[in-house]
Each structure stands twice: as structure tokens, then as C-alpha cells.
Design a protein around this motif. Structure first.
Motif, PDB file in Angstrom:
ATOM      1  N   PRO A  60       0.806  -1.239   0.000  1.00 25.52           N
ATOM      2  CA  PRO A  60       0.000   0.000   0.000  1.00 25.52           C
ATOM      3  C   PRO A  60       0.828   1.273   0.000  1.00 25.52           C
ATOM      4  CG  PRO A  60      -0.823  -1.567   1.627  1.00 25.52           C
ATOM      5  CD  PRO A  60       0.487  -2.097   1.152  1.00 25.52           C
ATOM      6  N   LYS A  85      -7.312  -9.020  -3.905  1.00 26.53           N
ATOM      7  CA  LYS A  85      -7.718  -8.869  -2.516  1.00 26.53           C
ATOM      8  C   LYS A  85      -6.789  -7.890  -1.784  1.00 26.53           C
ATOM      9  CE  LYS A  85     -10.942 -12.001  -3.006  1.00 26.53           C
ATOM     10  NZ  LYS A  85     -12.371 -11.628  -3.024  1.00 26.53           N
ATOM     11  N   ALA A  86      -7.152  -7.587  -0.541  1.00 21.18           N
ATOM     12  CA  ALA A  86      -6.368  -6.669   0.278  1.00 21.18           C
ATOM     13  C   ALA A  86      -5.018  -7.308   0.645  1.00 21.18           C
ATOM     14  CB  ALA A  86      -7.137  -6.298   1.542  1.00 21.18           C
ATOM     15  N   GLN A  88      -2.535  -8.320   3.069  1.00 21.82           N
ATOM     16  CA  GLN A  88      -2.528  -8.599   4.500  1.00 21.82           C
ATOM     17  C   GLN A  88      -1.436  -9.614   4.829  1.00 21.82           C
ATOM     18  OE1 GLN A  88      -6.551  -9.902   5.276  1.00 21.82           O
ATOM     19  NE2 GLN A  88      -7.355  -7.802   5.293  1.00 21.82           N
ATOM     20  N   TRP A 116     -11.171  -5.049   5.784  1.00 24.63           N
ATOM     21  CA  TRP A 116     -10.721  -4.046   4.811  1.00 24.63           C
ATOM     22  C   TRP A 116      -9.302  -3.566   5.074  1.00 24.63           C
ATOM     23  CZ3 TRP A 116      -9.389   0.145   7.659  1.00 24.63           C
ATOM     24  CH2 TRP A 116     -10.030   0.319   8.887  1.00 24.63           C
ATOM     25  N   GLU A 118      -5.283  -3.181   5.507  1.00 24.64           N
ATOM     26  CA  GLU A 118      -4.055  -3.579   4.827  1.00 24.64           C
ATOM     27  C   GLU A 118      -2.850  -3.142   5.663  1.00 24.64           C
ATOM     28  OE1 GLU A 118      -4.436  -3.721   0.128  1.00 24.64           O
ATOM     29  OE2 GLU A 118      -4.672  -1.697   0.894  1.00 24.64           O
ATOM     30  N   CYS A 128      -6.428   1.459   4.257  1.00 23.08           N
ATOM     31  CA  CYS A 128      -7.789   0.989   3.964  1.00 23.08           C
ATOM     32  C   CYS A 128      -7.868   0.608   2.491  1.00 23.08           C
ATOM     33  CB  CYS A 128      -8.816   2.069   4.297  1.00 23.08           C
ATOM     34  SG  CYS A 128     -10.519   1.599   3.907  1.00 23.08           S
ATOM     35  N   PHE A 129      -8.211  -0.648   2.220  1.00 21.55           N
ATOM     36  CA  PHE A 129      -8.256  -1.140   0.844  1.00 21.55           C
ATOM     37  C   PHE A 129      -9.416  -0.531   0.046  1.00 21.55           C
ATOM     38  CE2 PHE A 129      -9.356  -4.605  -2.233  1.00 21.55           C
ATOM     39  CZ  PHE A 129      -8.250  -4.426  -3.043  1.00 21.55           C
TER      40      PHE A 129
END
Length: 514
Positions: A60, A85-86, A88, A116, A118, A128-129
Motif C-alpha cells: 500500500p 484482494k487486500a 494482509q 478491509w 491492509e 484501507c483497501f
């Protein structure tokens, strides 16, 4: 030399140009064009973006914001990120940071609690994704979408002050809007073109018929000056308000209408909500203003303006236009009603000028103004009439004759000693009771006791909204029927007023008007 010439003669025109490899942007555009031309609706993500999924930056803190991509590529990039997807990452141990009291660090269990969320190992921060996916929908900047990210771990799991919970916010927050937009983009079946194609002609016919019943009902009620809504619009009520009752009457007269309205209509498309009613009324108002504007044309006009407080205690200004139409008839048309924050002359002038500009009316064509006698309206130097005279020297001010008549009647009544004495005592009673919060409370208490006794003896009617607490009304010199309303309020609360006056006498308060 001859060999070089023979080599050149043997080459074709294509050999002089090297074929250029297509860039990612060109591939995306070409794929979109092919997708539109093709009749196969299944692929919604371009193949080029699918091939480049592995090249998208997942961190991110290092990835490019969506708003920096070309506009025609943003949805494709969004779908590619959503498919991934996010981000993580689960680490054995996250870096710790000192917050002034103790070492704190990111926790992987937060991924389960906040799907949500990340995490960036580069900056040791949370992001925040959904807000990243749709960060161009709002101009506001949040730590969860910035390049720095969120690192105040002390504020996590802090009850109502939890930073993650505060970021999510209420239903209409920026984060929840981004989540809804992301789900809609991911759900292909909910895209507007698909929904419109699936909607049948029968549903369109029913919607139009249902809306027509609502529109015609509102038109008739508005024409007669009737209220649209009642105090109880539930299905069990015997009177659900004028609008719903009129729609029901249309249904009784026509079976086709009855099959598509009220309980036979979808709950989300009954077209009877207050919001729909206001939208229809605004459309009607705009049409009426357009007709008035056509009647005026390029002719000269006058304005009549007055302001007053409405039932919600908001200051409202009414604007009426007076002009001669093309047939030579004098017309007075109500043009608009505007909420004003104060009654300063400059504020009123700006609001009136805005209404005239919205209807394409020039101030230079205004040749008269009618106001009341207040100082902010007819002041010689800073009044509203003086401000308009600077823009148009022909906009003469005329004091409202209705107010002048009221002022003359009040002045004549004061000449009679009996009438003057009566209204003086009336005003003294109202001031004595209303000026003190303590006596106001005593008035309401005495009024409640009096109403209870009268209801018990059958001298007072009962029903919804009948026996409400009231206040004494003051009489004004420039308000029509204000003296009559003041007398009626004292008559209705006569027993309570007498009780309050007796308390004042017993407490030693001197009553000057006796």
C-alpha cells in the motif's frame, strides 16, 4: 555500389519501418474497443490487465494511487486490485514503536476483525483497501489512504474512540460508500447496463402508471392548496393522508392502477415517500416559474417583498412579481420563497438578486419595489431600497399600503381611551407572564391542571393534538389579526392566567396595570 542498389530495390516499404510494440495503455484501449464490438458480454476485465496482474504493486505504501491512472483505465485497474484482494501479510513479528509509555506493534488478528485493513511492511503502517480503490471519489484525505498510513496503534481497540471504528463511521460515511462502490464493481450482475437490459417492458409500464397516479394526485392537491401528508399513514389507519387516499381513489376507479399502487407495488418503488413528493413539487414549481418568466418577457416589472418566521422559527422571505403581460393585463405572481439567515439589507438584496438571476430577470428592468416600513427595508442610506437604487435608478420604493392601513388603524384605536387602556393591560399581562421562565412554567402547570379538570367534567374535547400546552401571543402593530390572536390566547388560558396572576400578587409582585 550496384549490390547496395539491388538490395534496396528488393526491399518492400514495410522493411523501412520497424513495427512498434504496443504499450500497456494502447493494449487496454484496444481491448476495450474489441470488447465493445464483440457480442460476448462475459469478459469485463481486459486481457492485458489480467496479464499484468502480477506486475501490480501490492504494498500500500508503494503502489500508485488510482487517481493517477488514466480515466479510461481506472475501472480495469480497480478490478485487478479487487481480484488480488487486500494486502494482509502475516509476519512472525511486526516492528514495535514507542508511543511515550510502552512499545506497541501491529497485530495480525486485526485482519480478521477488520477485513478491509491492509498492512505495509515498508512503512509499518495500516491502510484501507476500499478507500484506496475509490480514493478519487472524495476530495478528503485520510491517514488510511495517504502514503504515510496509520501508525497510532494506541488508538486501536480503544472502545468508541477506536481509530478503525471511527474510520468506518456511520452508514453514509466515505468508507462505507467506498465499500458499496467496490461491491457493485465486483458484482457484474448489478451493473446499470445489465439491469436496464433485464428490465422488461411490463415493469416499465407499471412504473410509469404508478408514478402517473402519484403525480396527478399531487397536482390536484396542490391546486386546491391541500396538505399532502397526514399524521398517520400506516396501513391500519382509517385516514392515511390526502395523497395516499387520493391514490387509493384512483385505484378504485381503475383496476390497472389498483394493481400497481400501494401494497401491490414494490416497497422500494411506491413513489409516495416525502422525498419523491418534494421532487415532484419542485418540478411543478420550476414549470410555473418558467411560465411566469415567459409572461414577463422583456417587459418592466416590480417586486413585492416581505419576510416572516415560519412554524419552525426560520426566517423566510416571500418574493412576488408585479407586471403587465403581453395582453395588457396587470399580473401579480408569487415567484419564490427563500430562507434567509438574517434580515440585514445586504443579505436580502443578495437573495433577491439570486432569484432574479436564476430566472434570467435583469435588475435594470425593475421599475418599482414594495416593502414594509422596517428600517432595513426603506432606510434612506443603507436600506434595501437604497441598495437597489444604486443598481437601477428607476426602482422606486413604495411603502406597502396594507402595512400603512394597519398602522393607521392601530394609531386611531389608541386615540380612544377605553380601547387603548384595554390593549395596554392585555400587553402588560402577556409581558408579565411571558418574560419570566418561572412564570411561564407556572402558566403551563396551571394550564395542565385546568385542562385535566375540564376534560373530567366534559367541558373540554379530547383527541390527538387538541389539548397541547400553549403560550400567550403578543400583539404587533404591523401584523394582521395579531390583536385578535392575542385576545383568543388569553381567553383559551383564562383560568391558568388568573392562577399565575394570583401567585404574583401573593408573592408581593406589584401588578402595574390593575
Amino acid at each position: 555500389m550496384e549490390s547496395n542498389r539491388s538490395n534496396k530495390k528488393g526491399k518492400t516499404i514495410d522493411s523501412f519501418f520497424k513495427r512498434k510494440e504496443p504499450t500497456i495503455e494502447e493494449d487496454v484501449v484496444l481491448s476495450n474497443v474489441d470488447e465493445v464490438i464483440s457480442n460476448d458480454p462475459s469478459p469485463l476485465i481486459s486481457p492485458v490487465i489480467d496479464d499484468q496482474n502480477d506486475n501490480l504493486e501490492r504494498d500500500p505504501a508503494r503502489r500508485i494511487p488510482i487517481r493517477d491512472y488514466p480515466v479510461n483505465q481506472r475501472d480495469e485497474i480497480r478490478r485487478a486490485f479487487i481480484k488480488k484482494k487486500a494486502f494482509q501479510p502475516i509476519l512472525p513479528e511486526y516492528p514495535s514503536s514507542w508511543d511515550g509509555y510502552q512499545n506497541r506493534r501491529f497485530q495480525s488478528v486485526w485482519f480478521t476483525q477488520w477485513p478491509w485493513l491492509e498492512y505495509s511492511p515498508t512503512t509499518d503502517a495500516a491502510y484501507c483497501f476500499p478507500c484506496f480503490i475509490f480514493d478519487d471519489m472524495d476530495f478528503c484525505q485520510s491517514p488510511f489512504t495517504s502514503s504515510v498510513g496509520f501508525r497510532q496503534w494506541k488508538r486501536v481497540n480503544d472502545g468508541k474512540r477506536c481509530a478503525f471504528r471511527f474510520h468506518v463511521g456511520n452508514i453514509g460515511s466515505r468508507h462505507n460508500k467506498a465499500v458499496i462502490a467496490m461491491n457493485n464493481l465486483e458484482n457484474v450482475k448489478q451493473h446499470i447496463p445489465r439491469i436496464m437490459n433485464l428490465q422488461s417492458q411490463e415493469e416499465v409500464r407499471k412504473n410509469r402508471l404508478r408514478l402517473m397516479a402519484t403525480v396527478e394526485s399531487i397536482r390536484l392537491l396542490t391546486l386546491q392548496g391541500c396538505a399532502l401528508r397526514g399524521h398517520d399513514k400506516s396501513a391500519s389507519s382509517s385516514n392515511r393522508g390526502n395523497l395516499i387516499e387520493m391514490v387509493k381513489a384512483f385505484g378504485r376507479m381503475n383496476s390497472d392502477v389498483n394493481d400497481v399502487i400501494l401494497e401491490n407495488a414494490p416497497r422500494h418503488a411506491q413513489y409516495l415517500s416525502p422525498k419523491v413528493q418534494k421532487e415532484i413539487l419542485h418540478i411543478y414549481a420550476e414549470k410555473v416559474r418558467n411560465i411566469i418568466r415567459e409572461e414577463i418577457g422583456d417587459a418592466k416589472f416590480c417586486i413585492l417583498v416581505d419576510e416572516a418566521k415560519d412554524a419552525s422559527n426560520k426566517q423566510q422571505m416571500a418574493i412576488v412579481l408585479r407586471y403587465v403581460d403581453s395582453d395588457g393585463f396587470l399580473r401579480e405572481r408569487f415567484m419564490d420563497i427563500v430562507h434567509v439567515k438574517d434580515t440585514v439589507a445586504t443579505t436580502l438584496k443578495e437573495e433577491i438578486s439570486q432569484v432574479l438571476r436564476n430566472n434570467n430577470l435583469q435588475i435594470c428592468n425593475m421599475h418599482g419595489k414594495g416593502y414594509d416600513g422596517a428600517a432595513n427595508m426603506h432606510g434612506t442610506w443603507n436600506g434595501l431600497q437604497a441598495l437597489f437604487l444604486k443598481d437601477c435608478p428607476y426602482a422606486y420604493h413604495i411603502h406597502c399600503f396594507a402595512h400603512r392601513l394597519q398602522l393607521a388603524l392601530v394609531a386611531a384605536a389608541r386615540r380612544d381611551t377605553t380601547i387603548w387602556s384595554f390593549f395596554s393591560k392585555l400587553n402588560a399581562i402577556v409581558n408579565l407572564v411571558s418574560v419570566s421562565p418561572k412564570r411561564q412554567t407556572e402558566l403551563h402547570t396551571a394550564q395542565a391542571i385546568a385542562i385535566t379538570e375540564e376534560v373530567a367534567t366534559g367541558e373540554h374535547e379530547t383527541g390527538r393534538g387538541v389539548n397541547q400546552m400553549g403560550n400567550l401571543q403578543r400583539s404587533g402593530a404591523t401584523r394582521w389579526s395579531s390583536h385578535y390572536n392575542s385576545m383568543c390566547s388569553i381567553i383559551d388560558m383564562y383560568v391558568a392566567v388568573i392562577s399565575v396572576l394570583e401567585i404574583c400578587l401573593m408573592s408581593g409582585l406589584v401588578f402595574l396595570c390593575v
